[in-house]
Design a protein around this motif. Structure first.
Motif, mmCIF file in Angstrom:
data_model
loop_
_atom_site.group_PDB
_atom_site.id
_atom_site.type_symbol
_atom_site.label_atom_id
_atom_site.label_comp_id
_atom_site.label_asym_id
_atom_site.label_seq_id
_atom_site.Cartn_x
_atom_site.Cartn_y
_atom_site.Cartn_z
ATOM 1 N N TYR A 116 35.333 31.942 35.867
ATOM 2 C CA TYR A 116 35.361 32.920 36.759
ATOM 3 C C TYR A 116 35.988 32.424 38.108
ATOM 4 C CZ TYR A 116 32.134 34.389 33.405
ATOM 5 O OH TYR A 116 31.285 34.765 32.036
ATOM 6 N N ILE A 118 44.688 39.556 44.120
ATOM 7 C CA ILE A 118 44.759 40.280 43.040
ATOM 8 C C ILE A 118 46.164 40.306 42.751
ATOM 9 C CG2 ILE A 118 44.279 42.198 41.612
ATOM 10 C CD1 ILE A 118 41.913 42.757 43.404
ATOM 11 N N TRP A 156 38.408 34.602 40.055
ATOM 12 C CA TRP A 156 37.849 35.631 40.879
ATOM 13 C C TRP A 156 37.110 35.222 41.827
ATOM 14 C CZ3 TRP A 156 40.193 40.169 40.400
ATOM 15 C CH2 TRP A 156 40.952 40.396 39.079
#
Length: 400
Positions: A65, A181, A68
């Motif tokens: 992760y 993103i 992110w």
């Protein structure tokens, strides 16, 4: 009856701005925006840096992760910087800044003192800082943020309209998350790594002639056989004073070697491309005079179904191109050979498989998988898994 008059001085309705507070807001706000943007330009790279910290604190469970988490941290920095300058949500922003700088000050001190992470990643690969440099930066920031926290009650929004402030806050949040993103899916806007478009890789893999070398110092532990006296001495002192001619002195243990001056640092020091048997193909692949598609994947076992489909599309496109053009196509990976065998069985890969260390692979293309087009050692173009063009686009732009 006395006619007494009372004089009341006029109250100045406008208060003078607090200069220290404004300077602190401008400095901290702009620095946080810059820091957030420079890392949001390459969230996958910042994610790799976070993985180093996860390893130190035994939090490897967070590795999957990391990108992110990086996007969230970058967005938070940008949001805090913008809202601080606008004077919006003063208590939340002041507390957020204070807690964040305390955490990062501890982290950079820990990294520097125990020498566990060589570069903090505060400004990505654009401005590499050592842990001690980063710790000093955080101490300075802590002072300015302390002023902001103490005087937070004096912060007023620049715009009085609640609608305006709410709109600006929403747009800031959308932008802050959106930029991270976007670059995660479509590669960084600015590539600060040695594999960027236009670079000639072979020249970055070796030092130029006459480049300064690393300078080391050797420290000896000496003991006098007669008196038992001990002392430390550098190799230069040892030779200069001709201690080696005096039989009364002997060297105890192994000398300690210390780097005293760094020499020329090769931009690409760690790229070795080999086949399954360990034979070196680095120069043959990198200096190939024909178009050379290098598909990179650090670990194919981490592929999602979307990644799997992306590699299939890349493979089929290159397979079709190879029927009409003289080109080479390579899958460069740090994966286990068993994972590559499975991938070959599923996709019937036209790509030749070669192996390299994960560190340079992470720097080549910030995508898993990603594609780099080389010719004569020059990086012609790079694509993420989401932007690899069609056969027709590749022919019209490059191969014709």
């Amino acid at each position: 009856m006395s006619n007494t008059s009372y004089y009341t001085p006029l109250q100045n309705s406008s208060t003078k701005p607090d200069l220290s507070l404004w300077l602190s807001r401008i400095f901290v706000g702009l620095l946080f925006i810059f820091s957030g943007l420079i890392k949001a330009n390459d969230p996958m790279g910042f994610g790799f840096k976070l993985q180093e910290y996860f390893h130190v604190f035994h939090l490897n469970i967070l590795n999957d992760y990391s990108t992110w988490i990086a996007i969230i941290i970058c967005a938070f920095e940008i949001i805090c910087g913008v809202l601080l300058l606008l004077g919006i949500a003063r208590n939340i922003i002041a507390w957020g800044l204070l807690l964040m700088i305390i955490f990062f000050t501890f982290l950079t001190f820990y990294s520097a003192f125990f020498d566990v992470v060589t570069s903090c990643g505060c400004f990505g690969d654009a401005i590499p800082l050592t842990p001690w440099e980063s710790f000093i930066k955080d101490l300075v920031l802590l002072i300015f943020i302390g002023i902001i926290f103490i005087k937070r009650h004096k912060i007023e929004p620049i715009f009085k309209s609640s609608f305006t402030n709410n709109t600006l806050t929403l747009l800031t949040i959308i932008f802050s998350f959106g930029i991270g993103i976007y670059t995660y899916k479509y590669l960084p806007f600015v590539d600060f790594l040695p594999y960027k478009i236009g670079n000639h890789l072979p020249s970055l893999m070796k030092a130029p002639e006459g480049a300064p070398q690393d300078e080391f110092e050797h420290i000896y532990n000496l003991k006098n056989k007669q008196s038992g006296e001990t002392k430390k001495m550098t190799d230069k002192e040892y030779m200069g004073q001709k201690i080696w001619e005096d039989e009364n002195w002997e060297i105890i243990g192994e000398p300690v070697t210390k780097l005293i001056k760094k020499g020329y640092q090769v931009a690409i020091p760690d790229l070795i491309i080999s086949d399954t048997e360990g034979q070196d193909f680095t120069q043959e692949i990198i200096e190939n005079p024909h178009y050379n598609f290098i598909v990179t994947s650090v670990d194919v076992s981490k592929f999602t179904p979307t990644d799997f489909l992306a590699l299939d599309k890349i493979n089929q496109t290159i397979k079709s191109l190879s029927e009409d053009f003289n080109l080479r196509a390579v899958l460069l990976t740090a994966s286990a050979s068993s994972d590559i065998d499975y991938l070959n069985d599923q996709l019937d890969l036209v790509l030749e498989t070669f192996y390299a260390d994960a560190v340079p692979l992470k720097s080549m293309v910030r995508s898993n998988p990603g594609v780099m087009l080389l010719q004569n050692g020059v990086v012609i173009q790079k694509w993420s898994k989401n932007t690899f063009p069609t056969k027709e686009e590749l022919i019209s732009t490059y191969l014709k």
